[in-house]
Structure formats: C-alpha cells, structure tokens
Design an enzyme around this catalytic site. Sequence first.
Site, PDB file in Angstrom:
ATOM      1  N   ALA A  78       0.830  -1.215   0.000  1.00  0.00           N
ATOM      2  CA  ALA A  78       0.000   0.000   0.000  1.00  0.00           C
ATOM      3  C   ALA A  78       0.859   1.257   0.000  1.00  0.00           C
ATOM      4  O   ALA A  78       2.020   1.246   0.412  1.00  0.00           O
ATOM      5  CB  ALA A  78      -0.918   0.005   1.219  1.00  0.00           C
ATOM      6  N   LYS A  79       0.271   2.347  -0.446  1.00  0.00           N
ATOM      7  CA  LYS A  79       0.922   3.656  -0.424  1.00  0.00           C
ATOM      8  C   LYS A  79      -0.129   4.727  -0.168  1.00  0.00           C
ATOM      9  O   LYS A  79      -1.327   4.462  -0.257  1.00  0.00           O
ATOM     10  CB  LYS A  79       1.654   3.912  -1.734  1.00  0.00           C
ATOM     11  CG  LYS A  79       0.790   3.810  -2.965  1.00  0.00           C
ATOM     12  CD  LYS A  79       1.621   3.879  -4.218  1.00  0.00           C
ATOM     13  CE  LYS A  79       0.799   3.411  -5.403  1.00  0.00           C
ATOM     14  NZ  LYS A  79       1.583   3.230  -6.571  1.00  0.00           N
ATOM     15  N   GLY A  80       0.309   5.920   0.147  1.00  0.00           N
ATOM     16  CA  GLY A  80      -0.605   7.017   0.398  1.00  0.00           C
ATOM     17  C   GLY A  80      -1.388   7.379  -0.843  1.00  0.00           C
ATOM     18  O   GLY A  80      -0.934   7.168  -1.970  1.00  0.00           O
ATOM     19  N   GLY A  82      -4.756   9.937  -0.681  1.00  0.00           N
ATOM     20  CA  GLY A  82      -5.492  11.195  -0.600  1.00  0.00           C
ATOM     21  C   GLY A  82      -4.609  12.424  -0.614  1.00  0.00           C
ATOM     22  O   GLY A  82      -4.903  13.408  -1.286  1.00  0.00           O
ATOM     23  N   GLU A  83      -3.504  12.374   0.111  1.00  0.00           N
ATOM     24  CA  GLU A  83      -2.616  13.535   0.198  1.00  0.00           C
ATOM     25  C   GLU A  83      -1.998  13.870  -1.154  1.00  0.00           C
ATOM     26  O   GLU A  83      -1.695  15.025  -1.432  1.00  0.00           O
ATOM     27  CB  GLU A  83      -1.502  13.273   1.217  1.00  0.00           C
ATOM     28  CG  GLU A  83      -1.984  13.098   2.632  1.00  0.00           C
ATOM     29  CD  GLU A  83      -2.503  11.690   2.939  1.00  0.00           C
ATOM     30  OE1 GLU A  83      -2.454  10.813   2.047  1.00  0.00           O
ATOM     31  OE2 GLU A  83      -2.962  11.478   4.065  1.00  0.00           O
TER      32      GLU A  83
END
Length: 122
Positions: A78-80, A82-83
């Site tokens: 997984a990775k970010g 929304g930002e």
Amino acid sequence: MGCAGLGPGGHPGMAIGQIGGGVHMGLGYALMEEFIQEEGLVRTPSFAEYQIPTVLDMPREIVPLIVEVAEPTGPYGAKGLGEMTTLPTAPAVISAIHDATGGWITALPATPEKVLALVKSK
C-alpha cells in the site's frame, strides 16, 4: 486486480473517493480557506467566518487516474493516496490564474478580491 497498491482486496471506489477528497481540500486551500492569526491571537473567531468549499463549489467531474504499482515499503504494497491529490491542486489553480491574468497571486487563498486586484493592476 487490485487498486492503489492494495492487492486483490483493493477497492477502486474508495480510492476514487480519496482522490476527490484530496482535490476538495486543495481547492479550499487555494481559493477559500483563510485562518487569520495576528501576534499569536486567532482573528478567525468561528467556522462561520472560515469558508470551506461545499459540493456546489466542486468541479462537476474529477477524472481520477489510478496507477497500480505496489510500494515495497508499505504494508501489503500500500501507499498514500489522498494527500497526493491535495498537494498539486493549489499550485495548479495559481498557475491557471497566472495564465489567465499574466500576474501571480503570492498569498493564499486566491480570493475573488485578490484576483480582481491582480487584473486591475495589469
């Protein structure tokens, strides 16, 4: 097929929601949200004076581009998400104002009053 590096259990609808939320935050930062402090004192006394965009202020369509590449350091790849859409939104808006007016807004938010003053100065 997964989504946003989440593997087979990824949910595209949730990823699309995160993208839209990030754009929403970025537009608010670029165009409306102004928290005023002077000498350490809050001059924006309540949310009644602190404008945030509503659904009516949002673009009718946001076209998300989901790139599925696992992040080796994230849990289960997984990775970010929304930002990542929040960060480029304000610079894109300011650049569009520059393209339209030939001048730069140098302090956010780019309120209608600031844009009008910029147009009048050109």
